[in-house]
Design a protein around this motif. Structure first.
Motif, mmCIF file in Angstrom:
data_model
loop_
_atom_site.group_PDB
_atom_site.id
_atom_site.type_symbol
_atom_site.label_atom_id
_atom_site.label_comp_id
_atom_site.label_asym_id
_atom_site.label_seq_id
_atom_site.Cartn_x
_atom_site.Cartn_y
_atom_site.Cartn_z
ATOM 1 N N PHE A 4 0.846 -1.197 0.000
ATOM 2 C CA PHE A 4 0.000 0.000 0.000
ATOM 3 C C PHE A 4 0.877 1.241 0.000
ATOM 4 N N HIS A 54 -8.879 8.800 4.025
ATOM 5 C CA HIS A 54 -9.362 8.043 5.179
ATOM 6 C C HIS A 54 -9.953 6.738 4.666
ATOM 7 N N SER A 55 -10.116 5.768 5.539
ATOM 8 C CA SER A 55 -10.665 4.484 5.094
ATOM 9 C C SER A 55 -12.082 4.623 4.537
ATOM 10 N N THR A 99 -8.241 0.693 0.963
ATOM 11 C CA THR A 99 -8.639 1.928 0.287
ATOM 12 C C THR A 99 -7.420 2.737 -0.139
ATOM 13 N N THR A 100 -7.639 3.693 -1.021
ATOM 14 C CA THR A 100 -6.565 4.589 -1.458
ATOM 15 C C THR A 100 -6.913 6.046 -1.175
ATOM 16 N N THR A 101 -7.991 6.278 -0.449
ATOM 17 C CA THR A 101 -8.428 7.629 -0.114
ATOM 18 C C THR A 101 -7.712 8.128 1.139
ATOM 19 N N THR A 117 -5.892 -0.256 8.937
ATOM 20 C CA THR A 117 -6.981 0.718 9.040
ATOM 21 C C THR A 117 -7.401 1.266 7.674
ATOM 22 N N ARG A 118 -6.519 1.238 6.724
ATOM 23 C CA ARG A 118 -6.892 1.666 5.370
ATOM 24 C C ARG A 118 -7.843 0.670 4.719
ATOM 25 N N GLU A 137 -1.424 1.353 9.807
ATOM 26 C CA GLU A 137 -1.992 2.108 8.689
ATOM 27 C C GLU A 137 -2.540 1.173 7.616
ATOM 28 N N TYR A 138 -1.829 0.103 7.345
ATOM 29 C CA TYR A 138 -2.286 -0.868 6.342
ATOM 30 C C TYR A 138 -3.639 -1.458 6.745
ATOM 31 N N SER A 161 1.035 10.710 3.912
ATOM 32 C CA SER A 161 0.120 11.727 3.398
ATOM 33 C C SER A 161 0.915 12.967 3.006
#
Length: 131
Positions: free
Chosen positions: A11, A108-109, A104-106, A100-101, A97-98, A15
């Motif tokens: 991922f 926030h999740s 997704t690629t946004t 909780t994501r 982080e992996y 940010s």
């Protein structure tokens, strides 16, 4: 406490919006790991640690007002209770982080709109809604 298996994967971590999270970079989690399905509740914390440091009280609320050292002590006691050495541990920053994501690629999740934080994130603005 329930744990879920997080499978390995790659991922984009970080940010561009926050200086301490730059640069965005690719990270690969190479081994599966387990993570708690939910935050540790005050009831779970108190059952193991025989104390409740939380400011916002409620058995079903997440425990808060704990530092990294407190969390390590909790994990150590959990491992002792389960009679295993190293069965449980805190996730690394990349693993956290992996997980909780959730693929997704946004930002926030749940998407890019920070206005939706109160619906999907535990933070001070939504405490009153759950107590």
């Amino acid at each position: 406490m329930e744990f879920v298996l997080i499978q390995p994967g790659t991922f984009m971590m970080g940010s561009d919006d926050y200086k301490d999270e730059q640069p965005v970079h690719q990270v690969t989690i190479s081994k599966p790991f387990y993570m708690g399905q939910n935050p540790v509740t005050q009831e779970e914390w108190n059952a193991l640690m025989e104390s409740n440091p939380s400011r916002f009280k409620g058995n079903r609320l997440p425990v808060e007002q704990v530092c990294w050292h407190d969390a390590i002590d909790f994990i150590q006691k959990l491992n002792e209770r389960k009679r295993c050495s190293g069965c449980h541990r805190l996730p690394t920053e990349a693993e956290w982080e992996y997980a909780t994501r959730a693929g997704t690629t946004t930002a926030h999740s749940f998407g890019d709109d920070s206005a939706d934080l109160g619906n999907d994130t535990w933070y001070w603005k939504n405490v009153a809604r759950t107590t």
